[in-house]
Every structure is written in structure tokens, then in C-alpha cells.
Design a protein around this motif. Structure first.
Motif, PDB file in Angstrom:
ATOM      1  N   GLN A 197      -9.060  -6.127  -8.912  1.00 56.22           N
ATOM      2  CA  GLN A 197      -9.427  -7.479  -9.356  1.00 56.22           C
ATOM      3  C   GLN A 197      -8.862  -7.787 -10.734  1.00 56.22           C
ATOM      4  O   GLN A 197      -8.333  -8.877 -10.974  1.00 56.22           O
TER       5      GLN A 197
ATOM      6  N   ILE B 283      -6.656 -11.683   0.330  1.00 55.98           N
ATOM      7  CA  ILE B 283      -7.766 -10.775   0.640  1.00 55.98           C
ATOM      8  C   ILE B 283      -7.260  -9.544   1.380  1.00 55.98           C
ATOM      9  O   ILE B 283      -7.674  -8.404   1.103  1.00 55.98           O
ATOM     10  N   GLU B 284      -6.345  -9.762   2.323  1.00 56.43           N
ATOM     11  CA  GLU B 284      -5.788  -8.634   3.084  1.00 56.43           C
ATOM     12  C   GLU B 284      -5.053  -7.668   2.163  1.00 56.43           C
ATOM     13  O   GLU B 284      -5.232  -6.446   2.243  1.00 56.43           O
TER      14      GLU B 284
ATOM     15  N   GLN C 241      -5.372  -7.306  -1.146  1.00 54.95           N
ATOM     16  CA  GLN C 241      -6.292  -6.651  -2.075  1.00 54.95           C
ATOM     17  C   GLN C 241      -7.105  -5.566  -1.381  1.00 54.95           C
ATOM     18  O   GLN C 241      -7.335  -4.497  -1.956  1.00 54.95           O
ATOM     19  N   SER C 242      -7.535  -5.827  -0.154  1.00 53.77           N
ATOM     20  CA  SER C 242      -8.314  -4.833   0.584  1.00 53.77           C
ATOM     21  C   SER C 242      -7.511  -3.566   0.828  1.00 53.77           C
ATOM     22  O   SER C 242      -8.030  -2.446   0.688  1.00 53.77           O
ATOM     23  N   GLU C 243      -6.235  -3.737   1.193  1.00 58.20           N
ATOM     24  CA  GLU C 243      -5.371  -2.574   1.407  1.00 58.20           C
ATOM     25  C   GLU C 243      -5.215  -1.763   0.119  1.00 58.20           C
ATOM     26  O   GLU C 243      -5.271  -0.532   0.133  1.00 58.20           O
TER      27      GLU C 243
ATOM     28  N   ARG D  30     -14.888   3.524  -4.658  1.00 54.10           N
ATOM     29  CA  ARG D  30     -14.583   2.208  -4.089  1.00 54.10           C
ATOM     30  C   ARG D  30     -14.854   1.099  -5.093  1.00 54.10           C
ATOM     31  O   ARG D  30     -14.075   0.149  -5.213  1.00 54.10           O
TER      32      ARG D  30
ATOM     33  N   SER E 197       0.831  -1.202   0.000  1.00 54.69           N
ATOM     34  CA  SER E 197       0.000   0.000   0.000  1.00 54.69           C
ATOM     35  C   SER E 197       0.868   1.255   0.000  1.00 54.69           C
ATOM     36  O   SER E 197       0.533   2.258  -0.648  1.00 54.69           O
TER      37      SER E 197
ATOM     38  N   VAL F 132      -7.241  -1.683  -2.481  1.00 56.53           N
ATOM     39  CA  VAL F 132      -8.510  -1.032  -2.823  1.00 56.53           C
ATOM     40  C   VAL F 132      -8.679   0.249  -2.021  1.00 56.53           C
ATOM     41  O   VAL F 132      -9.108   1.285  -2.559  1.00 56.53           O
ATOM     42  N   GLU F 133      -8.344   0.209  -0.736  1.00 59.85           N
ATOM     43  CA  GLU F 133      -8.459   1.396   0.108  1.00 59.85           C
ATOM     44  C   GLU F 133      -7.600   2.537  -0.425  1.00 59.85           C
ATOM     45  O   GLU F 133      -8.051   3.684  -0.524  1.00 59.85           O
TER      46      GLU F 133
ATOM     47  N   ALA G 264     -12.010  -1.373  -6.641  1.00 61.93           N
ATOM     48  CA  ALA G 264     -12.122  -2.826  -6.526  1.00 61.93           C
ATOM     49  C   ALA G 264     -11.968  -3.494  -7.886  1.00 61.93           C
ATOM     50  O   ALA G 264     -11.299  -4.528  -8.020  1.00 61.93           O
TER      51      ALA G 264
END
Length: 222
Positions: free
Chosen positions: A184, A151-152, A154-156, A176, A95, A158-159, A180
Motif C-alpha cells: 500500500q 486490486i489483482e 496488489q493482491s499478487e 501478511r 509477481s 502481497v502474496e 499489505a
């Protein structure tokens, strides 16, 4: 990230001698650190393939890699992480790299630059990749851990991307969703790069560049 998912991209030649010149523009210290980490990752995969996950200990991995257990824990949080190649703080590190890239590139190109750097740091030895696939098949719980790490990460990402898009005036909900989608698609393209690398014998960064070329060219034809 490990190569099973991307990142656990996940399984560049294996490390050479400590006297090898710095690679990929890294300093000598960082090059040696990377070589040590790859050696431990390979040792962990080989031992688990031979003995099974529960029979392998951290001490066995360290001994096979020629390092101390203290050095092992300087690089890995757990035995699972060493087998998967999951580096501590990977999501935060990526990130931060993405934020830096967003200063000079569009969200899509910034993410691509970060993912290409990840691929450049993954061992590209086909034998190691095949052995890791075998281990993942024999040890299903590793898939759960790998998926959680993905998942962790990708979530970071995306944020971070959504924050950048908000700064450009996009509505929060749209920002958002768009972030995403970009993430992806980006990770899907890395999976394609792994496949191309294996079938054509290309190094991962070159395979990724080719995938992007084909993907972008295909979009222009639509």
C-alpha cells in the motif's frame, strides 16, 4: 498497471521510428514491441476521446496505430485494456519480477525496484496523460476496470511478499499484514511520483527516486 491507478500505472517519450536504438537496456525486438504497444494505447485513447468508447472499434484502433487487428490482439485482450494500457498477465509478470528481486533485496527494496521498472515503461507524455484523464472522466466504467486490475496486481504482490517474510521466520498473520502495508505504501509513493512528474516535468523514474528520497528523509526526521 495503468497510470490512473499507479499502474493504469497507467499513463518516456512516445515511440520513435522502428530504427531507433534500443531503450532502457532492452533488446531491439522488445523495444519494437513496446513501441507498438504504446502506439496502440495512444491511438485507443485518442479515438475514445474523440468519438466516445462505444463508437470505437478494435479495427479503428489498429488502423490508426498502423497495425493489423491480429497484432492488436497479440498485445491486448480487449478494447478496454488498450485504452487503459493493461497488459495481459501483468499481475503474474510483476509477481515473478518481485520473487527475483527478493533473492537480492529486502521486501521493501524489492518492491520498490519492481515499481520503478513499471514506471520506466509507462509513456510519460503529459499530453497523453491529460487526454487519458479526460477519457476516464467521460467513461466511468473504465475506473471500475482499472480498480479491479489494481486490486489483482496488489493482491499478487502481497502474496509474494508475505511468502518471503514467512521464510524469514515471521508469523503468518504478521507477515501478511506487513506485506499489505509495504504494498500500500509502495503504490502510494508511485502516485506521488506521477504528481511530481507532472508538476516538475521529470521523467517518472527520476520523479520516483526523488519521492523516495524525500519520503525516507522525512522518516528519519520523525
Amino acid at each position: 498497471m495503468t497510470d490512473a491507478a499507479t499502474p493504469s500505472m497507467p499513463p518516456d517519450p512516445l515511440p520513435g521510428s522502428p530504427d531507433d536504438p534500443p531503450e532502457d537496456g532492452l533488446g531491439l525486438r522488445e523495444t519494437k514491441k513496446r513501441q507498438t504497444r504504446i502506439a496502440m494505447h495512444r491511438a485507443a485513447v485518442e479515438l475514445v476521446a474523440e468519438h466516445g468508447f462505444t463508437q470505437v472499434t478494435v479495427e479503428m484502433i489498429a488502423r490508426k496505430a498502423g497495425v493489423s487487428t491480429r497484432t492488436f490482439f497479440n498485445h491486448w485482450v480487449t478494447k478496454d485494456a488498450a485504452v487503459l494500457g493493461v497488459v495481459p498477465g501483468e499481475a503474474v509478470q510483476l509477481s515473478q519480477q518481485l520473487r527475483a528481486q527478493l533473492e537480492v533485496a529486502s521486501p521493501r527494496d524489492a518492491l520498490r525496484a519492481v515499481l520503478r521498472d513499471v514506471l520506466a515503461g509507462i509513456p510519460a507524455d503529459p499530453e497523453l496523460r491529460e487526454l487519458k484523464k479526460l477519457v476516464m472522466t467521460k467513461e466511468p466504467h473504465l475506473h471500475t476496470i482499472s480498480s479491479g486490475n489494481l486490486i489483482e496486481v496488489q493482491s499478487e504482490l502481497v502474496e509474494v511478499l508475505s511468502e518471503g517474510m514467512l521464510d524469514e521466520g515471521m508469523e503468518p498473520e504478521d507477515a501478511r499484514l506487513c506485506a499489505a502495508i509495504v504494498v500500500q505504501v509502495g503504490f502510494a509513493l508511485t502516485r506521488s511520483a506521477f504528481g511530481l512528474s507532472m508538476t516538475r516535468g521529470l521523467d517518472l523514474p527520476s520523479a520516483y527516486d526523488r519521492v523516495l528520497e524525500l519520503y525516507d528523509g522525512g522518516l528519519r526526521e520523525v
